[in-house]
Design a protein around this motif. Structure first.
Motif, short mmCIF file in Angstrom:
data_model
loop_
_atom_site.label_atom_id
_atom_site.label_comp_id
_atom_site.label_asym_id
_atom_site.label_seq_id
_atom_site.Cartn_x
_atom_site.Cartn_y
_atom_site.Cartn_z
N PRO A 66 0.83 -1.20 0.00
CA PRO A 66 0.00 0.00 0.00
C PRO A 66 0.87 1.26 0.00
O PRO A 66 1.92 1.34 0.64
CB PRO A 66 -0.81 -0.12 1.29
CG PRO A 66 -0.80 -1.59 1.61
CD PRO A 66 0.52 -2.09 1.16
N ALA A 67 0.40 2.26 -0.75
CA ALA A 67 1.15 3.52 -0.85
C ALA A 67 0.96 4.35 0.43
O ALA A 67 -0.11 4.36 1.04
CB ALA A 67 0.68 4.33 -2.06
N SER A 116 -9.14 -6.13 -7.35
CA SER A 116 -10.32 -5.31 -7.08
C SER A 116 -9.94 -3.83 -7.12
O SER A 116 -8.76 -3.44 -7.01
CB SER A 116 -10.89 -5.65 -5.70
OG SER A 116 -9.97 -5.33 -4.68
N VAL A 117 -10.96 -2.98 -7.29
CA VAL A 117 -10.73 -1.52 -7.37
C VAL A 117 -10.15 -1.01 -6.05
O VAL A 117 -9.24 -0.17 -6.03
CB VAL A 117 -12.05 -0.81 -7.73
CG1 VAL A 117 -11.86 0.70 -7.68
CG2 VAL A 117 -12.53 -1.26 -9.11
N ARG A 118 -10.65 -1.53 -4.94
CA ARG A 118 -10.20 -1.07 -3.63
C ARG A 118 -8.73 -1.40 -3.42
O ARG A 118 -7.95 -0.58 -2.93
CB ARG A 118 -11.07 -1.68 -2.53
CG ARG A 118 -10.74 -1.15 -1.14
CD ARG A 118 -11.75 -1.69 -0.14
NE ARG A 118 -13.08 -1.17 -0.46
CZ ARG A 118 -13.52 0.01 -0.09
NH1 ARG A 118 -12.73 0.85 0.57
NH2 ARG A 118 -14.74 0.39 -0.40
N SER A 119 -8.31 -2.64 -3.84
CA SER A 119 -6.90 -3.00 -3.66
C SER A 119 -6.02 -2.13 -4.52
O SER A 119 -4.93 -1.70 -4.09
CB SER A 119 -6.71 -4.48 -4.02
OG SER A 119 -7.49 -5.30 -3.17
N ALA A 120 -6.47 -1.85 -5.76
CA ALA A 120 -5.68 -0.96 -6.63
C ALA A 120 -5.59 0.44 -6.04
O ALA A 120 -4.54 1.10 -6.13
CB ALA A 120 -6.32 -0.91 -8.02
N ALA A 121 -6.68 0.93 -5.40
CA ALA A 121 -6.65 2.26 -4.80
C ALA A 121 -5.67 2.30 -3.64
O ALA A 121 -4.96 3.30 -3.43
CB ALA A 121 -8.06 2.64 -4.34
N GLU A 122 -5.56 1.23 -2.86
CA GLU A 122 -4.60 1.18 -1.76
C GLU A 122 -3.18 1.20 -2.26
O GLU A 122 -2.29 1.79 -1.65
CB GLU A 122 -4.85 -0.08 -0.92
CG GLU A 122 -6.18 -0.04 -0.16
CD GLU A 122 -6.43 -1.33 0.59
OE1 GLU A 122 -5.62 -2.27 0.42
OE2 GLU A 122 -7.44 -1.42 1.32
N LEU A 123 -2.92 0.54 -3.42
CA LEU A 123 -1.56 0.47 -3.93
C LEU A 123 -1.08 1.82 -4.48
O LEU A 123 0.10 2.16 -4.36
CB LEU A 123 -1.47 -0.60 -5.04
CG LEU A 123 -1.60 -2.06 -4.57
CD1 LEU A 123 -1.64 -2.99 -5.76
CD2 LEU A 123 -0.43 -2.42 -3.65
#
Length: 335
Positions: free
Chosen positions: A275-276, A298-305
């Motif tokens: 996560p960033a 998932s979109v949420r995992s991509a947003a965390e990264l």
């Protein structure tokens, strides 16, 4: 006597014999039936005509087969004679039995007429048929002999005529042969001269044809050699082009695998960063979103990264699903 008269006599004999046989059968049935009915049980009276019918059927068989054997010139042996006399005596006994039991001699004499006439007619017709068959055979043999004599005389006359005609033809053939020999000698000399001339012309023509054929064959061989050389060059060119095509395809396949492997390594490197801590630069964030989309994250995992909002990541996922939306967005941004 001719064959027509013989057939007429045979028809008269056959018709008279069958007339006597039928009359005797009818008379026997009418005479014997009351006797059989008187000596049969009352409930079996209806069987009284069977015995005379059986005996008369045997008479019919004997008469018919004797007729056939007489026509064929054969002899049935002793059993047909036994059957013929046995049926005749049975008919005589059955017809006279009633009168004999009543001691009526006149009745015996009257009722014995038909059976005796039947017996004598059967024997007489058989003798007549055999005599007619022998006479017909003798007549046919005589006619055959006369026909052979006529044919022999005709053959002799034909042979004499052929002999005379052959002698005339031979004499004419001798004259014609002499004439033909003279004409043939003249024609042979003329033919020899023409043959020599034709041989000379043919020799000249054959030499010309041989020279022309040799030239044509040489041209044909040269043409075949050129054709083979052209086919060989074309085959080499096709083989070289095929080899180059396979080499280019292999090179493209290697480059594609290298690109996929490099992209897979880059995606793995981007996705394994964790996560960033904060909001990453947009270019880097877009690469992380593209890698996440390719990896079905998932979109949420991509947003965390990438540290960006879920809405922004969803918009980037939509762009990857529909590349035209990205072009529209860029156009709007340009305006």
């Amino acid at each position: 006597m001719n064959s027509v008269q013989t057939r007429s006599a045979e028809r008269a004999l056959s018709g008279g014999t069958w007339l006597i046989v039928c009359g005797a059968m009818l008379y026997s049935i009418l005479t014997v039936t009351p006797l059989m009915a008187a000596h049969t049980a009352d409930e079996w009276d209806w069987t009284a005509p069977i015995l005379p019918l059986v005996v008369d059927a045997a008479v019919v068989i004997v008469v018919k087969l004797d007729d056939v054997l007489a026509r064929l010139g054969g002899h049935g042996g002793r059993w047909p004679v036994v059957l013929r006399w046995m049926t005749g005596l049975m008919t005589l006994a059955l017809n006279t039995a009633d009168s004999a039991l009543k001691k009526d001699l006149v009745g015996v004499a009257v009722h014995s007429v038909a059976p005796l006439l039947l017996i004598v007619t059967a024997e007489t017709s058989l003798a007549y048929r055999r005599a007619i068959a022998r006479a017909v055979a003798a007549l046919e043999a005589e006619q055959e002999s006369a026909r052979e004599r006529r044919e022999q005389a005709a053959r002799e006359r034909a042979a004499q005529a052929r002999t005379e005609a052959r002698e005339e033809r031979e004499h004419a053939a001798v004259l014609a042969r002499e004439q033909r020999e003279h004409e043939a000698a003249l024609a042979r000399e003329q033919a020899e001269r023409e043959e020599r001339q034709r041989r000379e012309e043919r020799a000249v023509r054959e030499r010309a044809e041989a020279a022309e054929r040799e030239t044509r064959e040489r041209r044909e061989r040269e043409r075949e050699q050129r054709e083979q050389e052209r086919l060989r060059r074309e085959q080499q060119a096709r083989q070289q082009a095929e080899a180059e095509r396979r080499e280019r395809a292999e090179q493209a396949e290697r480059e594609r695998r290298e690109r996929e492997e490099r992209a897979a390594r880059e995606r793995a490197a981007l996705l394994n960063r964790g996560p960033a801590v904060g909001k990453l630069p947009e270019d880097e964030a877009r690469r992380i979103v593209a890698a996440a989309f390719a990896s079905d994250m998932s979109v949420r995992s991509a947003a965390e990264l990438c540290g960006w909002s879920v809405g922004w990541v969803s918009a980037r996922y939509a762009e990857h699903r529909d590349p035209s939306a990205r072009g529209t967005e860029l156009a709007i941004a340009g305006q």
